[in-house]
Design an enzyme around this catalytic site. Structure first.
Site, PDB file in Angstrom:
ATOM      1  N   GLU A   9       4.395  -6.389   1.769  1.00 36.25           N
ATOM      2  CA  GLU A   9       3.928  -6.819   0.440  1.00 36.25           C
ATOM      3  C   GLU A   9       3.761  -5.651  -0.534  1.00 36.25           C
ATOM      4  O   GLU A   9       2.664  -5.411  -1.031  1.00 36.25           O
ATOM      5  CB  GLU A   9       2.572  -7.506   0.568  1.00 36.25           C
ATOM      6  CG  GLU A   9       2.630  -8.883   1.116  1.00 36.25           C
ATOM      7  CD  GLU A   9       1.251  -9.418   1.433  1.00 36.25           C
ATOM      8  OE1 GLU A   9       1.181 -10.579   1.821  1.00 36.25           O
ATOM      9  OE2 GLU A   9       0.257  -8.674   1.303  1.00 36.25           O
ATOM     10  N   PRO A  10       4.811  -4.933  -0.818  1.00 29.91           N
ATOM     11  CA  PRO A  10       4.661  -3.823  -1.755  1.00 29.91           C
ATOM     12  C   PRO A  10       4.474  -4.321  -3.186  1.00 29.91           C
ATOM     13  O   PRO A  10       5.101  -5.297  -3.600  1.00 29.91           O
ATOM     14  CB  PRO A  10       5.989  -3.069  -1.626  1.00 29.91           C
ATOM     15  CG  PRO A  10       6.975  -4.110  -1.190  1.00 29.91           C
ATOM     16  CD  PRO A  10       6.194  -5.097  -0.355  1.00 29.91           C
TER      17      PRO A  10
ATOM     18  N   CYS B 166     -14.199   2.988 -28.386  1.00 25.92           N
ATOM     19  CA  CYS B 166     -15.515   3.579 -28.634  1.00 25.92           C
ATOM     20  C   CYS B 166     -16.197   3.837 -27.314  1.00 25.92           C
ATOM     21  O   CYS B 166     -17.125   3.109 -26.926  1.00 25.92           O
ATOM     22  CB  CYS B 166     -16.349   2.634 -29.479  1.00 25.92           C
ATOM     23  SG  CYS B 166     -15.974   2.835 -31.190  1.00 25.92           S
TER      24      CYS B 166
ATOM     25  N   GLY C 271       0.775  -1.230   0.000  1.00 25.48           N
ATOM     26  CA  GLY C 271       0.000   0.000   0.000  1.00 25.48           C
ATOM     27  C   GLY C 271       0.806   1.279   0.000  1.00 25.48           C
ATOM     28  O   GLY C 271       0.234   2.368   0.086  1.00 25.48           O
TER      29      GLY C 271
ATOM     30  N   ARG D  33       2.816  -1.783  -6.042  1.00 22.89           N
ATOM     31  CA  ARG D  33       2.932  -0.543  -6.821  1.00 22.89           C
ATOM     32  C   ARG D  33       4.324   0.091  -6.704  1.00 22.89           C
ATOM     33  O   ARG D  33       4.919   0.495  -7.702  1.00 22.89           O
ATOM     34  CB  ARG D  33       1.879   0.449  -6.300  1.00 22.89           C
ATOM     35  CG  ARG D  33       1.743   1.703  -7.130  1.00 22.89           C
ATOM     36  CD  ARG D  33       0.886   2.740  -6.393  1.00 22.89           C
ATOM     37  NE  ARG D  33      -0.343   2.202  -5.865  1.00 22.89           N
ATOM     38  CZ  ARG D  33      -1.506   2.144  -6.517  1.00 22.89           C
ATOM     39  NH1 ARG D  33      -1.577   2.617  -7.740  1.00 22.89           N
ATOM     40  NH2 ARG D  33      -2.578   1.632  -5.946  1.00 22.89           N
TER      41      ARG D  33
ATOM     42  N   TYR E 110     -10.467   5.193 -11.652  1.00 20.75           N
ATOM     43  CA  TYR E 110     -10.225   5.907 -10.390  1.00 20.75           C
ATOM     44  C   TYR E 110      -9.917   7.395 -10.572  1.00 20.75           C
ATOM     45  O   TYR E 110      -9.507   8.053  -9.613  1.00 20.75           O
ATOM     46  CB  TYR E 110      -9.019   5.328  -9.641  1.00 20.75           C
ATOM     47  CG  TYR E 110      -8.847   3.839  -9.633  1.00 20.75           C
ATOM     48  CD1 TYR E 110      -9.740   3.007  -8.959  1.00 20.75           C
ATOM     49  CD2 TYR E 110      -7.745   3.251 -10.251  1.00 20.75           C
ATOM     50  CE1 TYR E 110      -9.539   1.636  -8.922  1.00 20.75           C
ATOM     51  CE2 TYR E 110      -7.543   1.881 -10.215  1.00 20.75           C
ATOM     52  CZ  TYR E 110      -8.441   1.076  -9.557  1.00 20.75           C
ATOM     53  OH  TYR E 110      -8.238  -0.277  -9.515  1.00 20.75           O
TER      54      TYR E 110
HETATM   55  N1  LLP Z   1      -1.134  -7.163  -0.434  1.00 20.63           N
HETATM   56  C1  LLP Z   1      -2.454  -7.306  -0.607  1.00 20.63           C
HETATM   57  C2  LLP Z   1      -3.165  -8.311   0.162  1.00 20.63           C
HETATM   58  C3  LLP Z   1      -3.135  -6.504  -1.531  1.00 20.63           C
HETATM   59  O1  LLP Z   1      -4.448  -6.655  -1.679  1.00 20.63           O
HETATM   60  C4  LLP Z   1      -2.424  -5.547  -2.291  1.00 20.63           C
HETATM   61  C5  LLP Z   1      -3.106  -4.708  -3.274  1.00 20.63           C
HETATM   62  C6  LLP Z   1      -1.034  -5.438  -2.095  1.00 20.63           C
HETATM   63  C7  LLP Z   1      -0.432  -6.255  -1.143  1.00 20.63           C
HETATM   64  C8  LLP Z   1      -0.179  -4.459  -2.853  1.00 20.63           C
HETATM   65  O2  LLP Z   1      -0.549  -3.151  -2.643  1.00 20.63           O
HETATM   66  P1  LLP Z   1       0.323  -1.966  -3.291  1.00 20.63           P
HETATM   67  O3  LLP Z   1       1.668  -1.965  -2.602  1.00 20.63           O
HETATM   68  O4  LLP Z   1       0.477  -2.261  -4.726  1.00 20.63           O
HETATM   69  O5  LLP Z   1      -0.466  -0.766  -3.030  1.00 20.63           O
HETATM   70  N2  LLP Z   1      -5.837  -1.676  -8.943  1.00 20.63           N
HETATM   71  C9  LLP Z   1      -5.600  -0.633  -7.950  1.00 20.63           C
HETATM   72  C10 LLP Z   1      -4.794  -1.157  -6.793  1.00 20.63           C
HETATM   73  C11 LLP Z   1      -5.421  -2.315  -6.095  1.00 20.63           C
HETATM   74  C12 LLP Z   1      -4.576  -2.840  -4.995  1.00 20.63           C
HETATM   75  C13 LLP Z   1      -5.119  -4.148  -4.505  1.00 20.63           C
HETATM   76  N3  LLP Z   1      -4.339  -4.791  -3.518  1.00 20.63           N
HETATM   77  C14 LLP Z   1      -4.921   0.531  -8.639  1.00 20.63           C
HETATM   78  O6  LLP Z   1      -4.684   0.488  -9.828  1.00 20.63           O
HETATM   79  O7  LLP Z   1      -4.639   1.538  -7.974  1.00 20.63           O
END
Ligand code: LLP
Length: 432
Positions: free
Chosen positions: A291-292, A362, A249, A294, A335
């Site tokens: 768990e990064p 389209c 996150g 993004r 979003y």
């Molecule tokens: N761990 C779990 C259990 C998760 O559900 C997620 C993301 C992550 C780790 C990784 O989170 P990050 O570090 O990437 O923020 N499609 C959306 C993002 C959805 C994220 C879902 N879960 C977007 O494009 O912003």
């Protein structure tokens, strides 16, 4: 890390990434094209790993959340960087295993895993299954019994933390489809249930409080609540939960206005909280997992397009259409995510034109951004949209039967295709 740190402008005034000229990349591989900077990805992995070394004596693991961008080469890079891997479907698991990623470093997530997925995870020896709910727990235990196995599990907990992010990606609070809640006793109840089962071993608890978060407080608060739960479990049942998975996150910079924190600041703060809470509650310090997703791949990716029709609607706006759109990047449509764009063949020129960057689908909502400030754009220019490394390729679609672009990895002035461009034959492959 800002995406601009990985980009440059060469003598021709062209945008560069990983030492490659983006205009040449576009000519060589065609557009639309995803381009990923390998050094940036590896540097992000290392900064998380080093932070666990520095602030928590190395007693932890960083699991890349492959939903951000999953393909075989990324899994191989994650393996080389000694990362763990978070998968959330049999498709992601299959990709990782195909790439030779060690099953024992894979965590399997998901709020509604099928029997087929659970069996696949058991057969292939996935290291940890993050169980979401009672229905899954009961099926998993029964299945492991039938297969004469025991399986390491963690529970997905809703710690009740609101991470102030977009509603679609806010998951730590009680009204979420993910996990079991802390505050109504649901978490404690399922933990007790698991402790009576013979074929599951309760190793950890997990939480994930949202995505694209810029504050540290929600992570600190979540860590505190989780340690309190772990201490309560020990007190009430005698069972010591050894692992604490704090999810992902961590926010990245999509625009110059975004102020992302250094990635190591998460572990710096969170390890303080974990150590303090453990000390206060007399609980042994757990193995910590992050768990990064993004932040590992997002800033290291760009997408190259060719500008097509440019329509100026007097006193309203100028639509600049590119040869991709919501099919390769649905994040504005979904979003209203804000991106920066650069006219790659005019990168040295000042930005003096405001456009609505439109796709070719389209659909009126097929936009990559509105009020985007760019260099003077003309048809035929190469347009780069920045910070598209995460949740772009992985969320791409074939809407309007548009082929998914290729993905090219760049490193030290060299480029290689890591995912081929989809062909028209690919589109009809499964049609009967
Ligand atoms: N761990 C779990 C259990 C998760 O559900 C997620 C993301 C992550 C780790 C990784 O989170 P990050 O570090 O990437 O923020 N499609 C959306 C993002 C959805 C994220 C879902 N879960 C977007 O494009 O912003």
């Amino acid at each position: 890390m800002k995406q601009s740190e990985r980009l440059g402008v060469n003598q021709q005034g062209h945008l560069t990434i990983g030492g490659c000229d983006t205009v040449e990349l576009a000519a060589q591989y065609g557009t639309p094209l995803y381009v990923m900077d390998e050094d940036g990805i590896r540097a992000a992995c290392r900064s998380y790993r080093d932070s666990i070394e520095r602030y928590y004596d190395g007693r932890g693991m960083v699991c890349y959340a492959s939903k951000a961008f999953c393909c075989k080469e990324i899994c191989r890079i994650m393996d080389q960087e000694q990362m763990g891997l978070d998968v959330v479907s049999e498709g992601e698991l299959y990709t990782a295993l195909q790439a030779g990623f060690p099953a024992e470093r894979i965590c399997f997530h998901g709020n509604n895993k099928t029997d087929h997925e659970l069996r696949y995870a058991l057969e292939t020896g996935v290291g940890l299954i993050i169980v979401d709910n009672e229905y899954e727990l009961v099926r998993l235990n029964r299945m492991a019994e039938q297969m004469e196995k025991t399986v390491n599990i963690a529970f997905r907990i809703k710690p009740g933390v609101d991470a102030h992010t977009h509603d679609f990606v806010r998951t730590g609070q009680i009204d979420s489809k993910f996990g079991v809640a802390l505050e109504n006793g649901e978490a404690m109840q399922i933990i007790r249930q698991a402790l009576t089962m013979k074929h599951v071993v309760l190793k950890g608890v997990h939480c994930h409080i949202g995505s694209q978060i810029f504050e540290l407080e929600p992570f600190e608060l979540a860590a505190q609540r989780m340690i309190e739960l772990m201490a309560q479990v020990k007190e009430e049942t005698g069972h010591v939960i050894e692992q604490l998975d704090l999810g992902g996150g961590f926010g990245i910079c999509y625009t110059e206005e975004d102020q992302a924190l250094r990635y190591d600041s998460y572990m710096e703060k969170v390890s303080e909280v974990v150590k303090d809470c453990c000390h206060r509650l007399g609980f042994p310090q757990p193995f910590v997992m992050l768990e990064p997703g993004r932040s590992i791949v997002g800033p290291s990716g760009i997408t190259l397009y060719t500008a097509g029709s440019i329509k100026e609607i007097p006193n309203i706006r100028t639509y600049a259409a590119v040869d991709g759109g919501m099919t390769d990047n649905p994040r504005y449509a979904l979003y209203q995510s804000v991106y920066e764009a650069v006219v790659a063949n005019k990168a040295a020129q000042p930005k003096e034109m405001t456009v609505t960057l439109a796709g070719k689908c389209c659909e009126s909502g097929d936009l990559l951004g509105e009020k985007m400030l760019v260099q003077k754009m003309e048809s035929g220019d190469i347009v780069a949209v920045l910070s598209t490394g995460a949740y772009n390729y992985s969320m791409a679609s074939n809407y309007n039967r548009i082929c998914r672009p290729a993905v090219v990895m760049v490193h030290d002035g060299a480029s290689r295709v890591i995912v081929r461009r989809e062909s028209l034959e690919d589109l009809t492959r499964n049609d009967l």
